[in-house]
Design an enzyme around this catalytic site. Structure first.
Site, PDB file in Angstrom:
ATOM      1  CG  ASP A  10       5.698 -30.924 116.131  1.00  0.00           C
ATOM      2  OD1 ASP A  10       6.416 -31.101 117.158  1.00  0.00           O
ATOM      3  OD2 ASP A  10       4.600 -30.372 116.041  1.00  0.00           O
ATOM      4  CG  HIS A  38       3.254 -23.511 111.051  1.00  0.00           C
ATOM      5  ND1 HIS A  38       3.052 -22.188 111.513  1.00  0.00           N
ATOM      6  CD2 HIS A  38       3.591 -23.918 112.235  1.00  0.00           C
ATOM      7  CE1 HIS A  38       3.210 -22.096 112.756  1.00  0.00           C
ATOM      8  NE2 HIS A  38       3.627 -23.062 113.084  1.00  0.00           N
TER       9      HIS A  38
HETATM   10  N1  ACO Z   1      -1.163 -32.640 104.653  1.00  0.00           N
HETATM   11  C1  ACO Z   1      -1.836 -32.831 103.414  1.00  0.00           C
HETATM   12  N2  ACO Z   1      -2.637 -31.390 103.373  1.00  0.00           N
HETATM   13  C2  ACO Z   1      -2.451 -30.436 104.179  1.00  0.00           C
HETATM   14  C3  ACO Z   1      -1.540 -30.466 105.346  1.00  0.00           C
HETATM   15  C4  ACO Z   1      -1.023 -31.545 105.733  1.00  0.00           C
HETATM   16  N3  ACO Z   1      -0.156 -31.724 106.430  1.00  0.00           N
HETATM   17  N4  ACO Z   1      -1.551 -29.378 105.764  1.00  0.00           N
HETATM   18  C5  ACO Z   1      -2.459 -28.431 105.161  1.00  0.00           C
HETATM   19  N5  ACO Z   1      -2.921 -29.036 104.142  1.00  0.00           N
HETATM   20  C6  ACO Z   1      -3.930 -28.294 103.104  1.00  0.00           C
HETATM   21  C7  ACO Z   1      -5.209 -28.572 103.691  1.00  0.00           C
HETATM   22  O1  ACO Z   1      -6.032 -29.701 103.406  1.00  0.00           O
HETATM   23  C8  ACO Z   1      -5.769 -27.419 102.741  1.00  0.00           C
HETATM   24  O2  ACO Z   1      -6.010 -27.718 101.564  1.00  0.00           O
HETATM   25  P1  ACO Z   1      -7.207 -27.077 100.605  1.00  0.00           P
HETATM   26  O3  ACO Z   1      -6.687 -25.585 100.337  1.00  0.00           O
HETATM   27  O4  ACO Z   1      -7.251 -27.781  99.338  1.00  0.00           O
HETATM   28  O5  ACO Z   1      -8.318 -27.205 101.510  1.00  0.00           O
HETATM   29  C9  ACO Z   1      -4.637 -26.351 102.649  1.00  0.00           C
HETATM   30  O6  ACO Z   1      -3.415 -27.239 102.792  1.00  0.00           O
HETATM   31  C10 ACO Z   1      -4.338 -25.134 103.647  1.00  0.00           C
HETATM   32  O7  ACO Z   1      -4.320 -26.037 104.769  1.00  0.00           O
HETATM   33  P2  ACO Z   1      -5.098 -25.491 106.229  1.00  0.00           P
HETATM   34  O8  ACO Z   1      -5.989 -26.586 106.730  1.00  0.00           O
HETATM   35  O9  ACO Z   1      -6.115 -24.415 105.884  1.00  0.00           O
HETATM   36  O10 ACO Z   1      -3.918 -24.855 107.071  1.00  0.00           O
HETATM   37  P3  ACO Z   1      -4.315 -24.624 108.682  1.00  0.00           P
HETATM   38  O11 ACO Z   1      -3.402 -23.456 108.752  1.00  0.00           O
HETATM   39  O12 ACO Z   1      -5.544 -24.399 109.097  1.00  0.00           O
HETATM   40  O13 ACO Z   1      -3.704 -25.854 109.670  1.00  0.00           O
HETATM   41  C11 ACO Z   1      -2.016 -27.075 110.278  1.00  0.00           C
HETATM   42  C12 ACO Z   1      -2.214 -25.770 109.852  1.00  0.00           C
HETATM   43  C13 ACO Z   1      -2.799 -27.484 111.567  1.00  0.00           C
HETATM   44  C14 ACO Z   1      -0.564 -27.302 111.122  1.00  0.00           C
HETATM   45  C15 ACO Z   1      -2.016 -28.365 109.218  1.00  0.00           C
HETATM   46  O14 ACO Z   1      -1.177 -27.728 108.053  1.00  0.00           O
HETATM   47  C16 ACO Z   1      -1.952 -29.547 109.563  1.00  0.00           C
HETATM   48  O15 ACO Z   1      -2.719 -30.395 110.100  1.00  0.00           O
HETATM   49  N6  ACO Z   1      -0.786 -30.023 109.638  1.00  0.00           N
HETATM   50  C17 ACO Z   1      -0.471 -31.741 109.984  1.00  0.00           C
HETATM   51  C18 ACO Z   1      -0.319 -31.540 111.472  1.00  0.00           C
HETATM   52  C19 ACO Z   1       0.921 -30.693 111.945  1.00  0.00           C
HETATM   53  O16 ACO Z   1       2.009 -31.056 111.769  1.00  0.00           O
HETATM   54  N7  ACO Z   1       0.812 -29.996 113.278  1.00  0.00           N
HETATM   55  C20 ACO Z   1       1.955 -29.372 113.692  1.00  0.00           C
HETATM   56  C21 ACO Z   1       1.890 -27.635 113.401  1.00  0.00           C
HETATM   57  S1  ACO Z   1       3.448 -26.916 114.349  1.00  0.00           S
HETATM   58  C22 ACO Z   1       2.798 -27.002 115.890  1.00  0.00           C
HETATM   59  O17 ACO Z   1       1.868 -26.919 116.184  1.00  0.00           O
HETATM   60  C23 ACO Z   1       3.713 -27.413 116.927  1.00  0.00           C
END
Ligand code: ACO
Length: 427
Positions: free
Chosen positions: A362, A305
């Site tokens: 979710d 998140h």
């Molecule tokens: N699985 C694997 N790796 C992940 C995940 C994941 N679900 N989420 C984040 N990471 C990693 C990223 O690759 C990044 O790694 P790095 O530092 O080595 O490059 C690090 O964790 C930080 O992640 P960001 O992408 O910078 O996080 P951001 O805040 O931009 O994205 C998000 C947040 C979109 C929710 C992301 O965690 C994600 O895609 N999760 C899966 C989709 C999801 O569940 N979305 C629902 C969110 S809640 C809602 O909107 C209701």
């Protein structure tokens, strides 16, 4: 702390006001930075940008706090109901009995959709994704409510908009579900409470009686989705609303933003992921490895998140509700075991621990929706139904703000400075 920050640009030092929220959050107000210095700030993905001040929802992602208008989400999930929460979000305080009744009656009064809207629902292919249908028809509601298309909206018009959205969007969602199943439309019933009415419109064939446990589980899910401050869809609502676009166009844009799998679409993606793991033999460790592999685009859906870096308090409530409702319904779903195993493993895995990745709202919600008989492609629609009061409240707060300006971010241009134009045959 000083009430101004000093920014040293080498040739110039400027003072920027510091503002503090009621929960102690601090911000540097850079709104005059460009006019004073020529500089703008850059913050891709807006991770560090406060786009507004707001009195609706407070969340502290470091410790996992979420409150609507000051009331903790745990209290609302335990003691309130979705309509009361909708009132609270939109009006800023808890309703008295008569106020809640008036609010609820307004929604009932507006819950009958025009027959043309029903025809429109039936024009879609049965296989259409319901999110596209919801977005298109929400926007189309503008064509049936000319009286609300003004840019100077009165308080009565705001109330009417809220009643139409809360009243008609569930009917449209249920109507499309029935159409997709080749079943007859079931009109709303005013003798049922909000959630039971929705369940009845989905499943109310002969002999169907709404199970109060099922209705309560769904009510809690809607409460938990009520609002979540400046997320992607709420920011979209504010962006579109800031042009003074009408409420239906504005909410339709919010629906589109929600659809993406990184936002509300994640609830569908989680269930699909869990089903894929099950089909693959249930080896969730293999999928964890894929999620950690930077060469692999696969992400663990329902994990991570932007704001919660400890735990998502909504996920905690949903996980326990999930156990309760599945037990009560006598549903033994193997994908719940896969989800629990996956979570357990991820929470001790260095990759997820280092990045502070926890289950979000979710991760478990889809398992409940599935147990309630709601098809997977309707999961994000359920999110819409919960988020209506949040989007509405964000829009209302925006248009009531005397300092409101059209949202218009700037950019730093990195393209060509000159490209000679040649005639097409000479390129
Ligand atoms: N699985 C694997 N790796 C992940 C995940 C994941 N679900 N989420 C984040 N990471 C990693 C990223 O690759 C990044 O790694 P790095 O530092 O080595 O490059 C690090 O964790 C930080 O992640 P960001 O992408 O910078 O996080 P951001 O805040 O931009 O994205 C998000 C947040 C979109 C929710 C992301 O965690 C994600 O895609 N999760 C899966 C989709 C999801 O569940 N979305 C629902 C969110 S809640 C809602 O909107 C209701």
């Amino acid at each position: 702390m000083s009430d101004a920050a000093k920014l040293d640009l080498g040739t110039q030092t400027v003072e920027l006001p510091i503002i503090e929220g009621s929960e102690g959050e601090k911000a540097i107000d850079i709104s005059a930075l460009r006019s004073q210095t020529g500089f703008i700030t850059i913050d891709p993905g807006y991770g560090n940008t406060g786009s507004c001040t707001s009195g609706i929802t407070f969340l502290n992602g470091e410790v996992g706090i979420l409150k609507y208008r000051g009331v903790p989400i745990e209290v609302l999930a335990e003691r309130s109901n979705f309509l009361e929460v909708s009132y609270l979000l939109a009006h800023g305080g808890l309703p008295k009995k008569a106020e809640l009744e008036h609010f609820s009656n307004g929604i009932k009064k507006h819950s009958h959709i025009p027959s043309e809207i029903l025809d429109m629902v039936k024009c879609f292919p049965k296989t259409a994704h319901p999110m596209g249908v919801m977005s298109a028809i929400t926007s189309a509601l503008s064509g049936f409510n000319d009286q609300l298309l003004t840019s100077n909206v009165t308080d009565e018009q705001k109330e009417e908009s809220m009643s139409i959205l809360l009243g008609q969007l569930p009917v449209i969602a249920a109507a499309f579900y029935r159409h997709s199943q080749s079943k007859e439309f079931i009109p709303p019933r005013e003798d049922l409470d909000y959630v039971s009415n929705f369940l009845n419109m989905l499943f109310g064939d002969d002999g169907y009686v709404v199970d109060p446990e099922v209705a309560r589980a769904l009510d809690i899910l809607l409460i938990l989705h009520g609002d979540h401050e400046q997320n992607c869809s709420a920011s979209t609502v504010r962006m579109v609303g800031s042009s003074k676009a009408n409420i239906f166009a504005t909410i339709s844009a919010g629906i589109d933003a929600l659809w993406g799998p990184l936002h509300g679409g994640a609830n569908q993606a989680v269930l699909e992921m869990l089903a894929a793991i099950q089909e693959d033999g249930g080896d969730y460790k293999k999928f964890l490895a894929k999620a950690k592999d930077k060469e692999d685009p696969f992400k663990l859906m329902g994990f991570g998140h932007r704001v919660y870096k400890n735990f998502d308090p909504r996920a905690k409530i949903i996980k326990s509700a999930c156990d309760t409702i599945l037990n009560k319904l006598g549903v033994k779903d193997p994908i719940l075991d896969i989800a629990k195993g996956l979570e357990e493993q991820a929470l001790v895995d260095k990759y997820f621990v280092d990045r502070k990745l926890y289950p979000n709202v979710d991760f478990y919600s889809g398992i409940i929706y599935k147990a309630l008989g709601i098809p997977v492609n309707m999961f994000t629609v359920m999110f819409i139904l919960g988020r209506i009061p949040g989007w509405f409240s964000q829009w209302k707060e925006l248009i009531e703000d005397p300092k409101m300006r059209i949202c218009r971010p700037r950019q730093i241009y990195t393209g060509n400075t000159t490209l000679n134009y040649s005639d097409i045959g000479e390129r």
